[in-house]
Design an enzyme around this catalytic site. Structure first.
Site, PDB file in Angstrom:
ATOM      1  N   GLY A  58       7.507  -5.118  -6.551  1.00  0.00           N
ATOM      2  CA  GLY A  58       6.674  -3.731  -6.669  1.00  0.00           C
ATOM      3  C   GLY A  58       6.215  -3.280  -7.867  1.00  0.00           C
ATOM      4  O   GLY A  58       5.334  -2.533  -8.163  1.00  0.00           O
ATOM      5  N   ASP A 116       2.197  -3.349  -7.755  1.00  0.00           N
ATOM      6  CA  ASP A 116       1.770  -2.059  -6.814  1.00  0.00           C
ATOM      7  C   ASP A 116       2.222  -0.519  -7.883  1.00  0.00           C
ATOM      8  O   ASP A 116       1.304   0.152  -7.797  1.00  0.00           O
ATOM      9  CB  ASP A 116       2.669  -1.650  -5.748  1.00  0.00           C
ATOM     10  N   GLU A 171       0.865  -1.215   0.209  1.00  0.00           N
ATOM     11  CA  GLU A 171      -0.093  -0.284   0.046  1.00  0.00           C
ATOM     12  C   GLU A 171       1.017   1.319  -0.029  1.00  0.00           C
ATOM     13  O   GLU A 171       0.517   2.224  -0.626  1.00  0.00           O
ATOM     14  CB  GLU A 171      -1.036  -0.032   1.162  1.00  0.00           C
ATOM     15  N   SER A 172       2.123   1.157   0.512  1.00  0.00           N
ATOM     16  CA  SER A 172       2.830   2.311   0.521  1.00  0.00           C
ATOM     17  C   SER A 172       3.513   2.292  -0.739  1.00  0.00           C
ATOM     18  O   SER A 172       3.964   3.630  -1.210  1.00  0.00           O
ATOM     19  CB  SER A 172       4.038   2.491   1.752  1.00  0.00           C
ATOM     20  N   TYR A 229      11.309  -8.295   5.894  1.00  0.00           N
ATOM     21  CA  TYR A 229      11.243  -9.495   4.950  1.00  0.00           C
ATOM     22  C   TYR A 229      12.549  -9.646   4.279  1.00  0.00           C
ATOM     23  O   TYR A 229      13.378  -8.555   3.965  1.00  0.00           O
ATOM     24  CB  TYR A 229      10.074  -9.389   3.828  1.00  0.00           C
ATOM     25  N   THR A 288      -4.752  -8.722 -14.123  1.00  0.00           N
ATOM     26  CA  THR A 288      -3.507  -8.316 -14.641  1.00  0.00           C
ATOM     27  C   THR A 288      -3.010 -10.114 -14.926  1.00  0.00           C
ATOM     28  O   THR A 288      -3.434 -10.830 -14.320  1.00  0.00           O
ATOM     29  CB  THR A 288      -2.551  -7.921 -13.649  1.00  0.00           C
ATOM     30  N   TYR A 296       9.253 -13.854   5.210  1.00  0.00           N
ATOM     31  CA  TYR A 296       8.707 -12.870   6.011  1.00  0.00           C
ATOM     32  C   TYR A 296       9.005 -12.917   7.591  1.00  0.00           C
ATOM     33  O   TYR A 296       9.025 -14.333   7.989  1.00  0.00           O
ATOM     34  CB  TYR A 296       7.203 -13.022   5.979  1.00  0.00           C
ATOM     35  N   ASP A 297       9.568 -11.992   8.163  1.00  0.00           N
ATOM     36  CA  ASP A 297       9.364 -11.900   9.640  1.00  0.00           C
ATOM     37  C   ASP A 297       8.345 -10.823  10.163  1.00  0.00           C
ATOM     38  O   ASP A 297       8.992  -9.706  10.393  1.00  0.00           O
ATOM     39  CB  ASP A 297      11.015 -11.878   9.893  1.00  0.00           C
ATOM     40  N   ARG A 298       7.293 -11.020   9.986  1.00  0.00           N
ATOM     41  CA  ARG A 298       6.269 -10.075  10.159  1.00  0.00           C
ATOM     42  C   ARG A 298       5.116 -10.358  10.990  1.00  0.00           C
ATOM     43  O   ARG A 298       4.381  -9.633  11.390  1.00  0.00           O
ATOM     44  CB  ARG A 298       5.634  -9.651   8.972  1.00  0.00           C
TER      45      ARG A 298
HETATM   46  O1  LIG Z   1       4.704  -8.888   0.372  1.00  0.00           O
HETATM   47  C1  LIG Z   1       4.349  -8.052   1.055  1.00  0.00           C
HETATM   48  O2  LIG Z   1       3.567  -8.320   1.880  1.00  0.00           O
HETATM   49  C2  LIG Z   1       4.422  -6.728   0.459  1.00  0.00           C
HETATM   50  O3  LIG Z   1       4.031  -5.908   0.896  1.00  0.00           O
HETATM   51  C3  LIG Z   1       5.893  -6.452   0.082  1.00  0.00           C
HETATM   52  C4  LIG Z   1       6.197  -5.906  -1.519  1.00  0.00           C
HETATM   53  O4  LIG Z   1       6.162  -4.767  -1.464  1.00  0.00           O
HETATM   54  C5  LIG Z   1       4.962  -6.389  -2.111  1.00  0.00           C
HETATM   55  O5  LIG Z   1       4.565  -7.490  -2.169  1.00  0.00           O
HETATM   56  C6  LIG Z   1       5.299  -5.847  -3.685  1.00  0.00           C
HETATM   57  O6  LIG Z   1       4.298  -6.546  -4.425  1.00  0.00           O
HETATM   58  P1  LIG Z   1       4.023  -6.551  -5.981  1.00  0.00           P
HETATM   59  O7  LIG Z   1       3.955  -5.278  -6.380  1.00  0.00           O
HETATM   60  O8  LIG Z   1       2.920  -7.517  -6.338  1.00  0.00           O
HETATM   61  O9  LIG Z   1       5.424  -6.992  -6.523  1.00  0.00           O
END
Ligand SMILES: O=C(O)C(=O)C[C@H](O)[C@H](O)COP(=O)(O)O
Length: 319
Positions: free
Chosen positions: A258, A261, A36-37, A91, A229, A106-108
């Site tokens: 990214g 996004d 989202e950011s 991550y 997509t 992930y480490d979230r």
């Molecule tokens: O994995 C997560 O939870 C994240 O938010 C990290 C990444 O910044 C996005 O996953 C990127 O996502 P894409 O644009 O689909 O490549």
């Protein structure tokens, strides 16, 4: 007037140098990333007044996230977690070419945002916002994050913002069935759905050509816009009964994280500026292709670069 508000988790991303394995690396490249950011940064880079809402630990790590997003022109509305053990999600990303592939760890778990509530977020910003965007990653983080996502979508919708949602299924966070149950319950408050074809199949159980999938989702959930997509097969949008197709613009890929996004950020930047859906698709595809040439999760691009790709892009335009 605020153009775009987003809500979700942002993490630190740690990656070993290209060609080095996580098991052996002596150093990490440190970036800031979160779906989202990432959208907020792409939007801000393309001229939007963007705001990102979230919860962070009150620590040097939390401050790093805020200072980086602000450096890219995003306004931040953050609830600070003062707990001694408050965590920032991180991550690890190991880039690997074929046949190794790219791996994310992930480490979230129990990060600050997993306890987020609407009362602690500055939601007044939604009252004059043109658009609100979040993704299917946020509700996967915890029950509190899922409930807050629902409440923020509802509030944004009631305030008159156009709401958009990227399904963004993450298999390391939950199962297809859990995602389907939680995410479809949010769709009442969503105007525009972005979904990868593979997620429409696996999570929403929609088979068939993209155009049929888009029509089915729009009919069943009442979306104003559905964008599907399809990786290197480009994107398809259904809006106002019309179907628009958009091929990808070719890119030399340095970092693919990214890209999705960036596509959404480019699309929303054009829509918020009053553009039609077909022009928004071009901006989305162009921003996504530019992102592939940039290290890190963020699409740090300019409107001029995007316009140049649209004007000269390899992919051409199909209407
Ligand atoms: O994995 C997560 O939870 C994240 O938010 C990290 C990444 O910044 C996005 O996953 C990127 O996502 P894409 O644009 O689909 O490549």
């Amino acid at each position: 007037m605020t153009d775009l508000v987003t809500f979700g988790e942002t993490m630190l991303r740690l990656s070993p140098p290209q060609g080095t394995r996580l098991e052996t690396t002596a150093e990490f490249d440190v970036r800031v990333g979160g779906a989202e950011s990432n959208v907020a940064v792409a939007g801000a880079s393309l001229g939007l007044d963007s705001v990102w809402l979230s919860k962070l630990p009150r620590s040097p790590l939390g401050r790093r996230v805020v200072s980086e997003l602000r450096a890219h022109g995003v306004r931040t509305g953050v609830a600070w977690d003062d707990g001694d053990d408050a965590r920032l999600g991180t991550y690890y990303l190991e880039h690997g070419g074929e046949p190794r592939g790219t791996n994310v760890i992930y480490d979230r778990a129990d990060s600050a945002v997993t306890t987020v509530s609407t009362e602690e977020l500055p939601l007044g910003v939604l009252d004059d916002a043109t658009a609100f965007h979040t993704t299917g990653i946020t509700p996967a983080l915890s029950d509190a994050a899922a409930e807050t996502t629902r409440a923020v979508l509802e509030r944004a919708s009631a305030a008159g913002a156009t709401t958009s949602f990227d399904l963004n299924y993450r298999s390391k966070l939950w199962s297809h069935a859990e995602a389907r149950e939680t995410l479809t319950a949010l769709f009442d408050h969503v105007d525009a759905l972005f979904v990868a074809k593979r997620d429409a199949e696996a999570v929403l159980e929609r088979e068939g050509e993209a155009v049929e999938v888009a029509h089915g989702l729009a009919t069943d959930f009442g979306f104003e816009t559905v964008v599907i997509t399809r990786g290197d097969r480009g994107a398809l949008a259904l809006h106002g009964g019309e179907v628009f197709e958009q091929p990808v613009y070719e890119a030399d890929t340095l970092d693919a994280i990214g890209t999705g996004d960036a596509f959404v950020g480019g699309f929303l930047a054009k829509r918020c500026a009053g553009g039609d859906v077909d022009a928004a698709l071009e901006w989305g595809a162009a921003t996504a292709s530019l992102k592939r040439t940039i290290s890190g999760d963020l699409a740090v691009v300019t409107p001029t670069e995007v316009e140049r790709v649209v004007a000269e892009g390899e992919g051409g335009i199909s209407r």
